[in-house]
Write a protein that holds these residues in place. Structure first.
Motif, PDB file in Angstrom:
ATOM      1  N   ALA A   1       0.805  -1.224   0.000  1.00  0.00           N
ATOM      2  CA  ALA A   1       0.000   0.000   0.000  1.00  0.00           C
ATOM      3  C   ALA A   1       0.838   1.273   0.000  1.00  0.00           C
ATOM      4  O   ALA A   1       0.931   1.989   0.996  1.00  0.00           O
ATOM      5  CB  ALA A   1      -0.961  -0.014   1.185  1.00  0.00           C
TER       6      ALA A   1
ATOM      7  N   GLY B   1       6.754   4.971  12.148  1.00  0.00           N
ATOM      8  CA  GLY B   1       5.735   4.205  11.429  1.00  0.00           C
ATOM      9  C   GLY B   1       4.676   3.668  12.370  1.00  0.00           C
ATOM     10  O   GLY B   1       4.922   3.472  13.572  1.00  0.00           O
ATOM     11  N   VAL B   2       3.486   3.431  11.811  1.00  0.00           N
ATOM     12  CA  VAL B   2       2.356   2.973  12.620  1.00  0.00           C
ATOM     13  C   VAL B   2       2.589   1.564  13.157  1.00  0.00           C
ATOM     14  O   VAL B   2       2.284   1.270  14.324  1.00  0.00           O
ATOM     15  CB  VAL B   2       1.052   3.054  11.786  1.00  0.00           C
ATOM     16  N   VAL B   3       3.151   0.686  12.339  1.00  0.00           N
ATOM     17  CA  VAL B   3       3.370  -0.688  12.811  1.00  0.00           C
ATOM     18  C   VAL B   3       4.365  -0.681  13.971  1.00  0.00           C
ATOM     19  O   VAL B   3       4.152  -1.330  15.004  1.00  0.00           O
ATOM     20  CB  VAL B   3       3.854  -1.591  11.648  1.00  0.00           C
TER      21      VAL B   3
ATOM     22  N   TYR C   1      -5.412  -6.193   8.062  1.00  0.00           N
ATOM     23  CA  TYR C   1      -4.002  -5.885   7.780  1.00  0.00           C
ATOM     24  C   TYR C   1      -3.071  -6.831   8.559  1.00  0.00           C
ATOM     25  O   TYR C   1      -3.112  -6.859   9.790  1.00  0.00           O
ATOM     26  CB  TYR C   1      -3.765  -4.426   8.185  1.00  0.00           C
TER      27      TYR C   1
ATOM     28  N   CYS D   1      -9.033  -1.454  12.914  1.00  0.00           N
ATOM     29  CA  CYS D   1      -8.543  -0.885  11.659  1.00  0.00           C
ATOM     30  C   CYS D   1      -9.646   0.028  11.128  1.00  0.00           C
ATOM     31  O   CYS D   1     -10.704  -0.443  10.716  1.00  0.00           O
ATOM     32  CB  CYS D   1      -8.250  -2.018  10.675  1.00  0.00           C
TER      33      CYS D   1
ATOM     34  N   ASN E   1      -8.634  -1.847   6.305  1.00  0.00           N
ATOM     35  CA  ASN E   1      -7.849  -2.513   5.267  1.00  0.00           C
ATOM     36  C   ASN E   1      -7.940  -4.009   5.545  1.00  0.00           C
ATOM     37  O   ASN E   1      -7.590  -4.418   6.653  1.00  0.00           O
ATOM     38  CB  ASN E   1      -6.390  -2.010   5.377  1.00  0.00           C
TER      39      ASN E   1
END
Ligand SMILES: Cc1ncc(COP(=O)(O)O)c(C=O)c1O
Length: 397
Positions: free
Chosen positions: A37, A95-97, A121, A177, A181
């Motif tokens: 993505a 980053g989000v992760v 996701y 989410c 996603n």
């Protein structure tokens, strides 16, 4: 200014995950890449200018976020979602992760359980499993082609765990989410309210991943989960980033909003020593959030056009496939179960016959088998080429 999203941008030979890894990941370089993505579009000009300006100063040492970036986030969240936040609630992550891993470690213990709602996701699974926690599924339900959350199922998960023999509830958090996603749902205020009430009742924190919150179909509105009420706000950790909307994933900069002071402290302790954003990510994010409304407006129009084209093509020329109606994200979720192939057959068919590099639905967990995720953030000519490849391959079956 006008942006030309039809322009074909050569991304190969830039160490680009999406296009420079095809042989390794998909077995051939002769595939059209529509998986990971990010977007095959240039970033908005003000973002490039902000990075260039910062790059001119020849020291890229340890850097903290500028005060004006906090202000930009506070203003945007208020302007777009009517959620009033304070600058001190905001922390930055690489980053989000990365931020989700920190949240799992901060707010749960090894062996604790976290709920996710598949198909979803896939790094949500790894953030739970790789940190020694347990995944609990509350699968989405498909109701007349639309995906919904299963609230009764969610209640039951808590109920089972508080009765004999488990008795001690071990569910500590739910990773939401929102927008979702891969199924493209933008949860309504009512749905989020219901979810938040169940979580509050059972002392279950919500980690609300809202990275896709600005990528909305016309007429669709995003609700910030934490903006629902002061109680929900105190029970929610919100993850956001300019990276999806403005194509900045390589800058590894995102932010997390934690209104509750005690939770924020725990989070800071848990992620101590881990990278935050970076020198270019900070200036790029501010430029994106403050100077790029024209880009976002045109981008949304273009993506909606891609979805329309994609859906009409499939409905008329490939009626054995079904596309989930998209309310948000640039990801199309396509039901290919009618082709009658198992996971491996479908994977081989798409890679070898249709020559497409997509995201296999099974990777998104239970309920994803037989589906494929297409990334439509690319010029329409690429969407057309992909559909023609698919149509030809299906005809030759
Ligand atoms: C729901 C969701 N969260 C997080 C990410 C990744 O975010 P980041 O690159 O900031 O870790 C993605 C990327 O596709 C995503 O779809």
């Amino acid at each position: 200014m006008r942006y030309d999203f039809d322009q074909l941008l050569e991304r190969r030979n830039t160490n680009c995950s999406k296009h420079d890894n095809n042989t390794v990941l998909f077995g051939s370089d002769d595939v059209l890449s529509m998986w990971v993505a990010d977007m095959d579009f240039p970033v908005p000009e003000p973002v490039v200018d902000a990075i260039k300006k910062r790059a001119e100063h020849p020291v890229y040492g340890y850097t903290f976020p500028q005060a004006s970036l906090y202000e930009a986030i506070v203003n945007r969240v208020d302007r777009l979602y009517g959620w009033k936040i304070k600058p001190e609630w905001i922390l930055f992550n690489a980053g989000v992760v990365n931020g989700l891993y920190s949240a799992v470690e901060a707010f749960t213990h090894i062996g604790d359980e976290l709920i996710i709602q598949p198909p979803v996701y896939y790094p949500f699974y790894s953030a739970i499993k790789n940190t020694g926690r347990q995944v609990v599924y509350n699968p989405l339900k498909e109701v007349n082609g639309r995906w919904e959350m299963d609230f009764e199922g969610l209640e039951k998960l808590f109920e089972v765990r508080t009765s004999f023999p488990a008795r001690t509830p071990r569910i500590k958090a739910l990773i939401l989410c929102s927008p979702h996603n891969p199924v493209g749902r933008v949860w309504t205020k009512e749905e989020l309210q219901r979810l938040a009430e169940i979580c509050l009742k059972h002392d279950c924190l919500i980690f609300s991943d809202e990275i896709h919150c600005e990528l909305l179909a016309p007429g669709v509105e995003h609700t910030a989960t934490a903006g629902l009420s002061p109680e929900v706000q105190a029970n929610t950790i919100t993850f956001m980033s300019a990276s999806k909307t403005f194509n900045l994933a390589g800058l590894a900069t995102s932010y997390v909003i934690i209104p509750d002071a005690k939770l924020r402290r725990r989070y800071m302790e848990a992620r101590a020593g881990r990278n935050s954003g970076n020198v270019f990510g900070y200036v790029a994010t501010e430029a994106a959030l403050t100077q790029c409304d024209d880009y976002l407006e045109q981008l949304r129009d273009y993506l909606y056009g891609n979805f329309k084209f994609f859906t009409e093509f499939i409905n008329t020329r490939l009626p054995q496939l079904r596309v989930a109606k998209s309310e948000g994200t640039y990801l199309a979720w396509v039901d290919m179960r009618a082709l009658g192939m198992d996971t491996l057959e479908l994977q081989r068919f798409l890679r070898e016959k249709a020559r497409l590099a997509l995201d296999d639905g099974y990777a998104f967990g239970p309920g994803g088998e037989g589906f494929q995720r297409f990334n439509l953030a690319c010029p329409r000519s690429i969407v057309k080429e992909a559909l023609e490849r698919l149509e030809k391959a299906i005809k030759e079956l």
